[in-house]
Design a protein around this motif. Sequence first.
Motif, PDB file in Angstrom:
ATOM      1  N   PRO A 192      53.162  44.126 -50.933  1.00 26.81           N
ATOM      2  CA  PRO A 192      53.648  45.419 -50.413  1.00 26.81           C
ATOM      3  C   PRO A 192      53.425  45.630 -48.919  1.00 26.81           C
ATOM      4  O   PRO A 192      54.125  46.405 -48.280  1.00 26.81           O
ATOM      5  N   ARG A 193      52.461  44.913 -48.338  1.00 24.83           N
ATOM      6  CA  ARG A 193      52.203  45.088 -46.912  1.00 24.83           C
ATOM      7  C   ARG A 193      53.156  44.275 -46.040  1.00 24.83           C
ATOM      8  O   ARG A 193      53.218  44.452 -44.823  1.00 24.83           O
ATOM      9  N   HIS A 194      53.894  43.370 -46.663  1.00 23.43           N
ATOM     10  CA  HIS A 194      54.680  42.427 -45.864  1.00 23.43           C
ATOM     11  C   HIS A 194      55.980  42.935 -45.239  1.00 23.43           C
ATOM     12  O   HIS A 194      56.329  42.482 -44.146  1.00 23.43           O
ATOM     13  N   PRO A 195      56.728  43.811 -45.909  1.00 23.62           N
ATOM     14  CA  PRO A 195      58.025  44.177 -45.308  1.00 23.62           C
ATOM     15  C   PRO A 195      57.951  44.587 -43.841  1.00 23.62           C
ATOM     16  O   PRO A 195      58.733  44.106 -43.022  1.00 23.62           O
ATOM     17  N   ASN A 196      56.992  45.414 -43.487  1.00 28.98           N
ATOM     18  CA  ASN A 196      56.859  45.799 -42.071  1.00 28.98           C
ATOM     19  C   ASN A 196      56.515  44.607 -41.201  1.00 28.98           C
ATOM     20  O   ASN A 196      57.053  44.436 -40.108  1.00 28.98           O
ATOM     21  N   MET A 197      55.625  43.773 -41.722  1.00 27.73           N
ATOM     22  CA  MET A 197      55.214  42.601 -40.963  1.00 27.73           C
ATOM     23  C   MET A 197      56.394  41.656 -40.756  1.00 27.73           C
ATOM     24  O   MET A 197      56.572  41.075 -39.685  1.00 27.73           O
ATOM     25  N   VAL A 198      57.193  41.519 -41.792  1.00 28.95           N
ATOM     26  CA  VAL A 198      58.359  40.638 -41.702  1.00 28.95           C
ATOM     27  C   VAL A 198      59.343  41.181 -40.668  1.00 28.95           C
ATOM     28  O   VAL A 198      59.883  40.436 -39.844  1.00 28.95           O
ATOM     29  N   GLU A 199      59.552  42.486 -40.713  1.00 30.13           N
ATOM     30  CA  GLU A 199      60.487  43.113 -39.772  1.00 30.13           C
ATOM     31  C   GLU A 199      60.048  42.868 -38.342  1.00 30.13           C
ATOM     32  O   GLU A 199      60.842  42.463 -37.483  1.00 30.13           O
ATOM     33  N   ARG A 200      58.760  43.081 -38.103  1.00 25.34           N
ATOM     34  CA  ARG A 200      58.242  42.872 -36.746  1.00 25.34           C
ATOM     35  C   ARG A 200      58.392  41.406 -36.340  1.00 25.34           C
ATOM     36  O   ARG A 200      58.792  41.088 -35.217  1.00 25.34           O
ATOM     37  N   TRP A 201      58.071  40.509 -37.242  1.00 26.48           N
ATOM     38  CA  TRP A 201      58.141  39.088 -36.935  1.00 26.48           C
ATOM     39  C   TRP A 201      59.570  38.673 -36.615  1.00 26.48           C
ATOM     40  O   TRP A 201      59.823  37.902 -35.694  1.00 26.48           O
ATOM     41  N   LEU A 202      60.536  39.207 -37.393  1.00 26.12           N
ATOM     42  CA  LEU A 202      61.938  38.874 -37.140  1.00 26.12           C
ATOM     43  C   LEU A 202      62.392  39.412 -35.786  1.00 26.12           C
ATOM     44  O   LEU A 202      63.157  38.764 -35.067  1.00 26.12           O
ATOM     45  N   GLN A 203      61.911  40.617 -35.439  1.00 24.34           N
ATOM     46  CA  GLN A 203      62.264  41.193 -34.145  1.00 24.34           C
ATOM     47  C   GLN A 203      61.694  40.345 -33.023  1.00 24.34           C
ATOM     48  O   GLN A 203      62.294  40.205 -31.964  1.00 24.34           O
ATOM     49  N   ALA A 204      60.526  39.735 -33.298  1.00 25.70           N
ATOM     50  CA  ALA A 204      59.909  38.883 -32.284  1.00 25.70           C
ATOM     51  C   ALA A 204      60.563  37.506 -32.210  1.00 25.70           C
ATOM     52  O   ALA A 204      60.287  36.727 -31.307  1.00 25.70           O
ATOM     53  N   HIS A 205      61.420  37.204 -33.201  1.00 22.95           N
ATOM     54  CA  HIS A 205      62.096  35.908 -33.208  1.00 22.95           C
ATOM     55  C   HIS A 205      63.599  36.103 -33.360  1.00 22.95           C
ATOM     56  O   HIS A 205      64.201  35.686 -34.344  1.00 22.95           O
ATOM     57  N   PRO A 206      64.207  36.730 -32.348  1.00 22.02           N
ATOM     58  CA  PRO A 206      65.636  37.051 -32.468  1.00 22.02           C
ATOM     59  C   PRO A 206      66.529  35.825 -32.552  1.00 22.02           C
ATOM     60  O   PRO A 206      67.663  35.902 -33.010  1.00 22.02           O
ATOM     61  N   ASN A 207      65.999  34.686 -32.125  1.00 18.61           N
ATOM     62  CA  ASN A 207      66.786  33.460 -32.169  1.00 18.61           C
ATOM     63  C   ASN A 207      67.159  33.063 -33.593  1.00 18.61           C
ATOM     64  O   ASN A 207      68.072  32.284 -33.818  1.00 18.61           O
ATOM     65  N   LEU A 208      66.439  33.608 -34.542  1.00 21.04           N
ATOM     66  CA  LEU A 208      66.726  33.241 -35.933  1.00 21.04           C
ATOM     67  C   LEU A 208      67.971  33.952 -36.459  1.00 21.04           C
ATOM     68  O   LEU A 208      68.544  33.548 -37.448  1.00 21.04           O
ATOM     69  N   LEU A 209      68.360  35.007 -35.762  1.00 21.50           N
ATOM     70  CA  LEU A 209      69.555  35.763 -36.162  1.00 21.50           C
ATOM     71  C   LEU A 209      69.460  36.295 -37.598  1.00 21.50           C
ATOM     72  O   LEU A 209      70.449  36.356 -38.319  1.00 21.50           O
ATOM     73  N   LEU A 210      68.254  36.650 -37.989  1.00 20.70           N
ATOM     74  CA  LEU A 210      68.087  37.245 -39.321  1.00 20.70           C
ATOM     75  C   LEU A 210      67.724  38.712 -39.166  1.00 20.70           C
ATOM     76  O   LEU A 210      66.948  39.070 -38.293  1.00 20.70           O
ATOM     77  N   THR A 211      68.288  39.561 -39.999  1.00 20.96           N
ATOM     78  CA  THR A 211      67.862  40.961 -39.974  1.00 20.96           C
ATOM     79  C   THR A 211      67.404  41.391 -41.366  1.00 20.96           C
ATOM     80  O   THR A 211      67.930  40.914 -42.370  1.00 20.96           O
ATOM     81  N   LEU A 212      66.445  42.276 -41.354  1.00 18.05           N
ATOM     82  CA  LEU A 212      65.938  42.788 -42.617  1.00 18.05           C
ATOM     83  C   LEU A 212      66.923  43.826 -43.148  1.00 18.05           C
ATOM     84  O   LEU A 212      67.136  44.857 -42.528  1.00 18.05           O
ATOM     85  N   CYS A 213      67.541  43.518 -44.297  1.00 19.68           N
ATOM     86  CA  CYS A 213      68.566  44.421 -44.818  1.00 19.68           C
ATOM     87  C   CYS A 213      68.012  45.489 -45.726  1.00 19.68           C
ATOM     88  O   CYS A 213      68.459  46.626 -45.726  1.00 19.68           O
ATOM     89  N   ALA A 214      67.103  45.101 -46.586  1.00 19.19           N
ATOM     90  CA  ALA A 214      66.660  46.057 -47.601  1.00 19.19           C
ATOM     91  C   ALA A 214      65.279  45.713 -48.094  1.00 19.19           C
ATOM     92  O   ALA A 214      64.893  44.551 -48.147  1.00 19.19           O
ATOM     93  N   ILE A 215      64.553  46.755 -48.411  1.00 17.98           N
ATOM     94  CA  ILE A 215      63.249  46.588 -49.042  1.00 17.98           C
ATOM     95  C   ILE A 215      63.342  47.259 -50.408  1.00 17.98           C
ATOM     96  O   ILE A 215      63.635  48.445 -50.496  1.00 17.98           O
ATOM     97  N   HIS A 216      63.134  46.494 -51.454  1.00 18.19           N
ATOM     98  CA  HIS A 216      63.203  47.079 -52.794  1.00 18.19           C
ATOM     99  C   HIS A 216      61.806  47.175 -53.369  1.00 18.19           C
ATOM    100  O   HIS A 216      61.050  46.211 -53.326  1.00 18.19           O
ATOM    101  N   LYS A 217      61.510  48.318 -53.940  1.00 19.47           N
ATOM    102  CA  LYS A 217      60.195  48.445 -54.561  1.00 19.47           C
ATOM    103  C   LYS A 217      60.282  47.934 -55.989  1.00 19.47           C
ATOM    104  O   LYS A 217      61.324  48.013 -56.620  1.00 19.47           O
ATOM    105  N   ASP A 218      59.169  47.425 -56.483  1.00 16.93           N
ATOM    106  CA  ASP A 218      59.204  46.970 -57.870  1.00 16.93           C
ATOM    107  C   ASP A 218      59.079  48.177 -58.795  1.00 16.93           C
ATOM    108  O   ASP A 218      58.967  49.310 -58.361  1.00 16.93           O
TER     109      ASP A 218
END
Lengths: 314, 334
Positions: free
Chosen positions: B304-330
């Motif tokens: 549960p702590r990862h979605p924010n971390m993933v978003e930040r990491w992706l923003q820090a690595h724009p070369n990957l051209l990946l964006t966080l589309c959705a976070i689904h809760k279980d």
Amino acid sequence: PARLPISVLAVIAPKYENEDFRKLAETEIASCEEEIAELKQQIVLLLIPSEETDESDLIMEVTAGVGGQEAMLFTSEIFDMYQRYAAYKKWKFEVLEYFPSEIGGLRHAVASIAGVEAYKYMKFEGGVHRVQRVPKTEKQGRIHTSTMTVAILPQPTEMRLQISPKDLRIETKRASGAGGQHVNTTDSAVRIVHIPTGIVSECQQERSQIRNKEKAMQMLCAKLYNAKLEEETKKRNNARKIQIGTKGRSEKIRTYNFPQDRITDHRISRSVHHVESFMLGEEMLDEMIQTLREYADYESLMEIISDNEKKNSS
Amino acid sequence: FCPAMGMDWPLTSGDGHPSKGAVLSSKHLSLRQNCCARPELVTATDMVNYWQKVFETNGIPEARESSQYIVSFVLGAKTFQSLDSKSLHTPLTAMQQEQIQQLSNKRLQRMPVQYVLGEWDFQDLTLRMRPPVFIPRPETEDLISLVVEEEFQKCENSALCFPVSVPHPVILEIGCGSGAIALSLLCKLPQSRVIAMDKEKAAVDLTRENLLGKMPWLRAGCASFSFLGSAKQLQLWGPIDVIVSNPPYVFHEDMASLDTEILCYEDLDALDGGDDGMRVIKSILALAPSLLKVSGSVFLEVDPRHPNMVERWLQAHPNLLLTLCAIHKDFCGK
């Protein structure tokens, strides 16, 4: 080919001299009359309104009533009877809940039944079923009367019933603390509460949690839909002998008398013999239900006619 | 219990400290006071009650559930609640009782129920389970639904008129374990092509076994290799529509507090995600752009702590051209 109206044919036939031609005309009269009778029958059947629920699948709930262990044994036998009936009619029968008793009886169980015209047939089975016999537990050979109740709830398709996810509270064993990879619990029971109405359903028939959730949702939808229907039918005229729904639920509909080997349906005062055969859940049960259907159609028709007469006379 | 059945346990006192592969000691249990009136007739319900007490006395978690699953399994049913009234009250044969005892002994060693039975259910499948291959968790069942939903949505969106196409994505699963995700997707999207990989041979073998058990008509080419160095090999499969994974995502500091069942029997590499639990997640995301189609998706189950971390990491690595589309809760809202 165009057909002459019967009255004209009838006039022509006797006057015509040619024997063969006359016979031909007579045959045609006979077949036209047959057709008229059939069409009349069809018109009558079309007049009978089909309920919105007729095309649905259904949920069947059985609950032991008065009579302790004997009532629970009887409940188990009735549940088995309907399971066999479903197989006989080539319907799908899936157990959603099952609460047995200590000596092989059944306290309460829920099954989903799906198939062609399932609800149309099973809707007549809702009500109190009564058994009269010497119970297994009886030491002095006395005859006891015990009861059990069958409730038939039509099962709506997902779309017909619009439930908002925020109205649902889904309870599972894994809810507290960390989940996912952190834990390996095997308790996959699911309980769903519909917050606005307080209606609850739960399921632990499966090892897969998502499957328990699906079954619990099925039961919940049926309960919600049934509650909605009850609201609507409360207003309807209820002079009928064959009641469907909660009105019918507390009615004693049938008695199974073992010593006299006789089953009596009280709504139409019809008795048949061979209890064991009946409880096989095959032809005998099917035939009883067909008879009930015909009677219910008849009552529907009478209602339409009398409503119509009232309209015309006012 | 009833001496006639020989249900005594080895007496060794003291509690051993759980360590990998160690045999845990159990306490001797005497339940003679619970003898039933006719000792030779033991029903399923009796067995469940008896073993529940044994498990409880020995500190085994989920004592009731464990005994229910074991007894039901021996009777050929999945759950105790699905046993009909007759089965519950028919006396068990000596062989059945023996089987129950053997399985329960394993449970007394804190072996997870899924390994004790050698099988477990996931979505609509019953899959073989074998230590140390990671046991699928219920939350992951929702991951399947999400992937399937998106694939059907894509078909609806792209269909102009007739014919409505059926989803047929190329799916790569990283870290397939027992094959739960790969096989469920294959069942629900029968036109898809699924590539399942795992760095452990044991996992690949089990996945193959489960695949052939369910869909023997499929020919599966399987090999185990670590995806970290394998981008070129994977590219041979062509551009991929969906990468799906339940990667190890437990924070390393949390590992020690996991239950004995997990620590002693499951492959810890399937759980440990490094200091921030992101080690494998980052690797997958770094690899994704070279494998995915332009409109491809990555589905990950994470802490549960990862979605924010993933978003930040992706923003820090724009070369990957990946964006966080959705976070689904279980289903528990996590």
